[in-house]
Design a protein around this motif. Structure first.
Motif, short mmCIF file in Angstrom:
data_model
loop_
_atom_site.label_atom_id
_atom_site.label_comp_id
_atom_site.label_asym_id
_atom_site.label_seq_id
_atom_site.Cartn_x
_atom_site.Cartn_y
_atom_site.Cartn_z
N THR A 115 2.61 -1.50 -7.13
CA THR A 115 2.83 -0.09 -6.79
C THR A 115 2.62 0.76 -8.04
N VAL A 116 2.06 1.96 -7.86
CA VAL A 116 1.92 2.91 -8.97
C VAL A 116 2.72 4.17 -8.68
N ASN A 117 3.32 4.72 -9.73
CA ASN A 117 4.10 5.95 -9.64
C ASN A 117 3.36 7.00 -10.45
N ILE A 118 2.89 8.07 -9.77
CA ILE A 118 1.85 8.94 -10.34
C ILE A 118 2.33 10.37 -10.56
N HIS A 119 2.02 10.88 -11.75
CA HIS A 119 2.18 12.27 -12.14
C HIS A 119 0.85 12.98 -11.91
N ASN A 120 0.90 14.12 -11.23
CA ASN A 120 -0.33 14.86 -10.96
C ASN A 120 -0.08 16.35 -11.06
N ILE A 121 -0.73 16.99 -12.01
CA ILE A 121 -0.67 18.45 -12.13
C ILE A 121 -2.10 18.98 -12.08
N GLY A 122 -2.46 19.63 -10.97
CA GLY A 122 -3.72 20.34 -10.87
C GLY A 122 -4.96 19.47 -10.86
N CYS A 123 -4.82 18.20 -10.49
CA CYS A 123 -5.98 17.29 -10.54
C CYS A 123 -6.18 16.55 -9.22
N ASP A 124 -5.91 17.21 -8.10
CA ASP A 124 -6.01 16.53 -6.82
C ASP A 124 -7.36 15.86 -6.60
N GLY A 125 -8.43 16.58 -6.87
CA GLY A 125 -9.76 16.04 -6.62
C GLY A 125 -10.04 14.80 -7.45
N ASP A 126 -9.78 14.89 -8.76
CA ASP A 126 -9.98 13.74 -9.63
C ASP A 126 -9.07 12.59 -9.25
N LEU A 127 -7.84 12.92 -8.88
CA LEU A 127 -6.88 11.88 -8.50
C LEU A 127 -7.37 11.11 -7.28
N VAL A 128 -7.80 11.83 -6.27
CA VAL A 128 -8.30 11.18 -5.06
C VAL A 128 -9.49 10.29 -5.38
N ARG A 129 -10.41 10.76 -6.21
CA ARG A 129 -11.58 9.96 -6.55
C ARG A 129 -11.18 8.67 -7.27
N HIS A 130 -10.24 8.77 -8.19
CA HIS A 130 -9.78 7.58 -8.89
C HIS A 130 -9.06 6.61 -7.96
N LEU A 131 -8.27 7.14 -7.05
CA LEU A 131 -7.56 6.26 -6.12
C LEU A 131 -8.53 5.52 -5.21
N LYS A 132 -9.55 6.22 -4.75
CA LYS A 132 -10.54 5.57 -3.88
C LYS A 132 -11.32 4.50 -4.61
N THR A 133 -11.55 4.70 -5.90
CA THR A 133 -12.37 3.78 -6.68
C THR A 133 -11.57 2.63 -7.28
N ASN A 134 -10.37 2.94 -7.79
CA ASN A 134 -9.66 1.98 -8.62
C ASN A 134 -8.35 1.45 -8.04
N ALA A 135 -7.93 1.94 -6.89
CA ALA A 135 -6.60 1.58 -6.39
C ALA A 135 -6.64 0.90 -5.02
N LYS A 136 -7.76 0.28 -4.70
CA LYS A 136 -7.94 -0.25 -3.35
C LYS A 136 -6.93 -1.33 -2.99
N ASN A 137 -6.49 -2.10 -3.97
CA ASN A 137 -5.58 -3.21 -3.69
C ASN A 137 -4.16 -2.97 -4.17
N CYS A 138 -3.84 -1.73 -4.53
CA CYS A 138 -2.47 -1.42 -4.92
C CYS A 138 -1.54 -1.61 -3.73
N ARG A 139 -0.34 -2.07 -4.02
CA ARG A 139 0.64 -2.23 -2.94
C ARG A 139 0.92 -0.90 -2.26
N SER A 140 1.14 0.12 -3.07
CA SER A 140 1.31 1.47 -2.55
C SER A 140 1.18 2.45 -3.70
N ILE A 141 1.09 3.73 -3.36
CA ILE A 141 0.90 4.79 -4.34
C ILE A 141 1.97 5.84 -4.10
#
Length: 234
Positions: A115-141
């Motif tokens: 599981t990852v615990n994520i801080h996000n300020i003003g980066c929704d687009g970049d965050l979504v792109r990273h999650l789609k690319t690098n977080a496919k097998n994470c237990r949860s976000i």
């Protein structure tokens, strides 16, 4: 009221009197921000705690090959270790470095199924792109301190939405609008202790306020978010 705290910096708390009902929380998802806190996190002895390790975007310059190797070792040796607080923040410098460090930590979480615990300020687009690319097998976000305006960009990405008393600074209308977009099986609550929101009294009061907006009993909300938190890390 027995609630789960989905984002707390437990190893930094020296005085729990500001959080009088923290003793009633049966589950605490404890994050760190800096590499220097990792040893203190390891030393915490509390059966309620799920330990997260990571480098916060404000301290992205602390990341190096040795730190990456150490994090890999922690995950290898402790099957219950998770990753956080990590993320992106466009109000702080070196966003390019932040993205690089975030990507590497996400990839480790995905590799180990954590599981990852994520801080996000003003980066929704970049965050979504990273999650789609690098977080496919994470237990949860877990999206820490989520304040809207909408969950839409994060749908279908196995995200949970964790809110804390800072959100009470919004108008009742905006708060209702945000809460209405969060699926009931994806809502989490947090203190973010030792940080204290201006509107904080107790978590019991916070839960009661949210429950009134959602038109459910406070005990139901506490139980629901507690079970959501358990599911996010188990």
């Amino acid at each position: 009221m027995h609630f789960a705290d989905s984002h707390i910096h437990f190893c930094n708390i020296t005085d729990t009197s500001c959080y009088p009902d923290l003793k009633d929380a049966p589950l605490l998802l404890s994050c760190v921000a800096e590499h220097s806190e990792w040893e203190s996190q390891k030393a915490v002895d509390d059966s309620r705690i799920v330990k997260f390790y990571g480098i916060h975007p404000w301290y992205a310059d602390q990341w190096n090959d040795e730190v990456e190797t150490e994090l890999r070792t922690i995950l290898s040796e402790d099957p219950d270790a998770q990753i956080g607080e990590i993320g992106l923040d466009n109000k702080h410098p070196n966003l390019g470095l932040q993205k690089e460090v975030f990507s590497k930590q996400l990839s480790l979480a995905s590799e180990f199924g954590r599981t990852v615990n994520i801080h996000n300020i003003g980066c929704d687009g970049d965050l979504v792109r990273h999650l789609k690319t690098n977080a496919k097998n994470c237990r949860s976000i877990i999206l820490h301190s989520f304040n809207g305006p909408d969950t839409k960009p994060f749908r279908d990405l196995n995200c949970y939405f964790s809110i804390n008393p800072r959100i009470l600074g919004k108008s009742p209308e905006k708060l209702h609008s945000i809460l209405s977009t969060i699926p009931e099986d994806r809502l989490l609550i947090e203190t973010d202790a030792p940080y204290i929101a201006r509107n904080f009294v107790t978590m019991g009061d916070f839960i009661s306020t949210l429950a009134e907006i959602l038109d459910i009993e406070p005990e139901v909300l506490a139980e629901r978010t507690r079970e959501n938190a358990r599911r996010a890390v188990q």
